[in-house]
Each structure stands twice: as C-alpha cells, then as structure tokens.
Design an enzyme around this catalytic site. Sequence first.
Site, PDB file in Angstrom:
ATOM      1  N   ASP A  22      19.285  18.514 -52.414  1.00  0.00           N
ATOM      2  CA  ASP A  22      20.485  18.637 -51.806  1.00  0.00           C
ATOM      3  C   ASP A  22      21.743  18.787 -52.342  1.00  0.00           C
ATOM      4  O   ASP A  22      22.390  19.387 -52.325  1.00  0.00           O
ATOM      5  CB  ASP A  22      20.336  17.818 -50.559  1.00  0.00           C
ATOM      6  CG  ASP A  22      19.095  17.983 -49.698  1.00  0.00           C
ATOM      7  OD1 ASP A  22      18.500  19.086 -49.576  1.00  0.00           O
ATOM      8  OD2 ASP A  22      18.947  16.960 -48.784  1.00  0.00           O
ATOM      9  N   ARG A 102      24.622   1.939 -48.082  1.00  0.00           N
ATOM     10  CA  ARG A 102      25.788   3.100 -47.830  1.00  0.00           C
ATOM     11  C   ARG A 102      27.155   2.554 -47.746  1.00  0.00           C
ATOM     12  O   ARG A 102      28.135   3.124 -48.499  1.00  0.00           O
ATOM     13  CB  ARG A 102      25.305   3.671 -46.530  1.00  0.00           C
ATOM     14  CG  ARG A 102      23.987   4.647 -46.654  1.00  0.00           C
ATOM     15  CD  ARG A 102      24.031   5.592 -47.619  1.00  0.00           C
ATOM     16  NE  ARG A 102      22.560   6.242 -47.816  1.00  0.00           N
ATOM     17  CZ  ARG A 102      21.803   5.759 -48.983  1.00  0.00           C
ATOM     18  NH1 ARG A 102      22.243   4.915 -50.079  1.00  0.00           N
ATOM     19  NH2 ARG A 102      20.762   6.617 -48.825  1.00  0.00           N
ATOM     20  N   ASP A 131      22.260   8.015 -42.222  1.00  0.00           N
ATOM     21  CA  ASP A 131      22.915   7.743 -43.308  1.00  0.00           C
ATOM     22  C   ASP A 131      24.429   8.672 -43.116  1.00  0.00           C
ATOM     23  O   ASP A 131      25.185   8.329 -43.594  1.00  0.00           O
ATOM     24  CB  ASP A 131      22.285   8.360 -44.664  1.00  0.00           C
ATOM     25  CG  ASP A 131      21.337   7.082 -45.136  1.00  0.00           C
ATOM     26  OD1 ASP A 131      21.419   6.241 -44.666  1.00  0.00           O
ATOM     27  OD2 ASP A 131      20.625   7.565 -46.012  1.00  0.00           O
ATOM     28  N   SER A 182      10.492  12.211 -49.033  1.00  0.00           N
ATOM     29  CA  SER A 182      11.958  11.931 -49.260  1.00  0.00           C
ATOM     30  C   SER A 182      11.933  10.646 -49.670  1.00  0.00           C
ATOM     31  O   SER A 182      11.464   9.668 -48.891  1.00  0.00           O
ATOM     32  CB  SER A 182      12.700  12.229 -48.005  1.00  0.00           C
ATOM     33  OG  SER A 182      13.893  11.723 -48.031  1.00  0.00           O
TER      34      SER A 182
HETATM   35  N1  ARG Z   1      14.954   4.810 -42.532  1.00  0.00           N
HETATM   36  C1  ARG Z   1      15.833   3.995 -43.138  1.00  0.00           C
HETATM   37  C2  ARG Z   1      17.230   4.056 -42.855  1.00  0.00           C
HETATM   38  O1  ARG Z   1      17.643   4.574 -42.150  1.00  0.00           O
HETATM   39  C3  ARG Z   1      15.725   4.750 -44.884  1.00  0.00           C
HETATM   40  C4  ARG Z   1      16.260   6.162 -44.794  1.00  0.00           C
HETATM   41  C5  ARG Z   1      16.216   6.502 -46.100  1.00  0.00           C
HETATM   42  N2  ARG Z   1      14.931   7.037 -46.250  1.00  0.00           N
HETATM   43  C6  ARG Z   1      14.277   8.087 -47.065  1.00  0.00           C
HETATM   44  N3  ARG Z   1      13.188   7.869 -47.364  1.00  0.00           N
HETATM   45  N4  ARG Z   1      15.047   8.846 -47.537  1.00  0.00           N
HETATM   46  O2  ARG Z   1      17.924   3.077 -43.167  1.00  0.00           O
END
Ligand code: ARG
Length: 426
Positions: A22, A102, A131, A182
């Site tokens: 991405d 983050r 995120d 992912s």
């Molecule tokens: N569900 C988790 C969160 O929102 C992890 C998100 C990232 N997960 C991923 N497999 N890309 O904090």
Amino acid sequence: MESPSKEKKLKKILLAYSGGLDTSVAIHWLKEKYGCEIVAVTVDVGQSDDLKEAMRRAKAIGASRAWVIDAKKEFIEDYIIPALKANALYEDKYPLGTALARPLMIERLVDMAKRFGADTIAHGSTGKGNDQVRFEVSIMALAPEMEVLSPTRDWGMSRDEEIEYAKKHNIPIPVTSEAPYSIDESVWTRAIECGVLEDPWEEPPESIFEWTNGLGTAPDSPEYVEIGFSEGVPVSLNGSAMEPLDLVVALNDIAGNHGVGRIDLIENRLVGIKSREIYEAPAALVLMKAHQDLESLVMPKDLMHYKKAMEQHYANLIYDGLWFSALRQAMDAFMNKTQKNVTGVVKVKLFKGSAVVVGRESPNSMYNAALSTYDKSDEFDHSAAKGFIYVWGLPLKVAGVMESAKNVNGDLNGSAVKEEYTSACK
Ligand code: ARG
C-alpha cells in the site's frame, strides 16, 4: 483538519512508510496526484522486515528522502510499560501492540514533518480499520494545523488493481498477489488477519505463526522463568538485571518456544465491524500474568478491585485511539501511584502453550502467614468473626424477617415483624 481538495497546493508530504504494497504504491500515486515532494519515514517498533531495504525501495519509487527511526526503546519504556502497569488487554485478550505503536509513530512523524517543513502527513491505513482513526486523531492532538491524507482510503483500488498499478509503473512490490495475510508487528505483538482467517470457524493454519511453536513442536518438558519487577516495571529475568526492551525480546523467544502467546480473537473494532484477528504475544502475556499476580500479593483489596475497573477503561481508550487524551494521562498518574509496592519476583511455569504462575515473593507482601495459616501458629482471632458476621449479615437478617412476616397476600404484618425479629435475634 480536512483532506486537501484537488486545487489545494501541498508543499511537502511526509508519508508513514511501512515498506508494504500500500505505502509503496502510495509514494508514486501521491507524487503523481499532488506533484510535490514525498518524504518516507518508517518508525521501527520491532517489525522484523528489512527496513534498510524498505528505505532503498522508497527512494527507488520516488521518495526524495527516506528515513528509519529506531523507536523500540521508547516504545517499551513510554508506551508498553504504562500499558503493563494497567494490565491493558482489549476485550480481556489483546495486548494492544498495534494500538500502542500508532501514537508513538505519530509523535515521531510529526517531529519529522516539522523538521522537514512538510505540511501534510499521509498514512497507509485502510478505510475500515482502527489504525486510520488512531493516526488521524493523534495528528489532530499533536499538530492540528497539519493536512492529513489517506491515499488507500481515497484511491478506490482493490488489491489486485494496486498490484496492476505497481506493475504498470515499475514499482518494486514486496509481496506477491498470493500472500493472503495482513500482518502487523512490533516487539509487543504480531497480528495476523485476512485470508482463511476471515472464516471464524477455520482453525488458523500452523504456517501463519512465526513467534510461537505449535503444541506438537513445543518442548516436552516445562521451563521455569523468574521475572523480577521494580515498582511495576520488569527489571530482571532469571536473576539477571535486564533493560525492559531486552527482557521483552528474550521472553518472546523463551515463552514462544513453549507455544505460549497465541490469541484467537473475534474483536470489536472501533469502526463498528467485528473482525477475527490472530495474535502472537508470548512476552506480553507472560508479563501481564506475572504482573497481575504480583499485584494480588502486594495490593490492598479495595485498590485492586477499583484498579480492575479502570484497567478495562484504559484498554478501551488505547484501542480507540485516545492515547493523547487528558483522561489517559490522568489514568497513568493513577496507575503509577498504584505501582509503588509492586516490587518482587514471580515464578512462571511454561509448558505446551500454557504459562502458569506457580510462585511469587515480595518485600511488600501483604500475605501474612500467621493470619492465613490453618495450623497451630494461627494468630487470627476466631471469636472476633462472630461479631463481624452479626453486623455484616444484619441487613440480610432484617430483610429475611420481613419476608417471613408477610401473610398469604404478601402484606406485611407489623406485629408479626416485631415478634419474628425478637425471636430471631435471641
Ligand atoms: N486488530 C488490531 C488493532 O486494531 C491489529 C490491527 C493490525 N492487524 C493487521 N493484521 N494488520 O489494533
């Protein structure tokens, strides 16, 4: 903070670059669409990707500069340790690795944006995840004047179309279209979603796990680890003093080897969707268990119970992107205060996927053998229990008497209450 319109001229875009498909496509797409300079910045929180290679890729695609910032130590000390003090597990299971990383990333990105004179920060989070919210509300808190772009949300390309776009523009892509998952990684958690995992009934295939052994390959004999805490902070492993970051890295290996740390969670996202995520978090789960256990040894009952309710609130707040809120800061002040006596050692037995606390000790232990023992050294005043129970149960007794003084129609008979009460209290 608004998405810039087509007409608006942007000076310079700082892109939160992960090195993945991405954000690699985003470098080219942003440059083409806005015609301005792109600076790629990756914040290293312990993802295992080759970040040097990612920097080379960013430049090859067209970033004018590409930086990696090593923030692992800061991540552990300023984000993970506060979360550990608060025993923060979202929905009782997820140690919040992504959610904690983050706000730290944004802190560093905002610094860099100011340093490079960028007026815009772009991120690669998708339009249906948590995120995007965490990134954008954190920017709103730290740099409200900054423009924010979310190319992956705006461009409307499917994954296959992105791959096509990459091929067309000679963008070196790090994954093939077959890679079905992912993955998001930091020293605290590895998160895996998509592909076959999207069916909540499907058992996660063994091949998705990288930090943990399956039960079949985990060692056949148990291993004990002793974790030392000082005021809630993990400071030693098996008797050797260690920096918290090194301790987390070492414990990920030790506990992961025993198959400890796998989490399968149907999770309630902030954006209203239920999703299924698999996590690997060996050190996080062992430290959380050990820390909670030590608290139960040294903390007064009322404080422990009150803190428990706050812990859940704290975890939700981090998950929901509100790290930079005044509430989180006030909660941290409370959590810190509760850790004054959380010093001691916890012994954990690791075996075939389980981590069980089997011993704990502390100079601040509130466990008093003379009070709790059932043998002859007992110093608890048993006779005092009688009067305590009389007072404790009195409201229940009054209610009980009133209930039994009701007639068949359920009406209360005043003189019967008096009579019953007098005889019951004899
Ligand atoms: N569900 C988790 C969160 O929102 C992890 C998100 C990232 N997960 C991923 N497999 N890309 O904090």
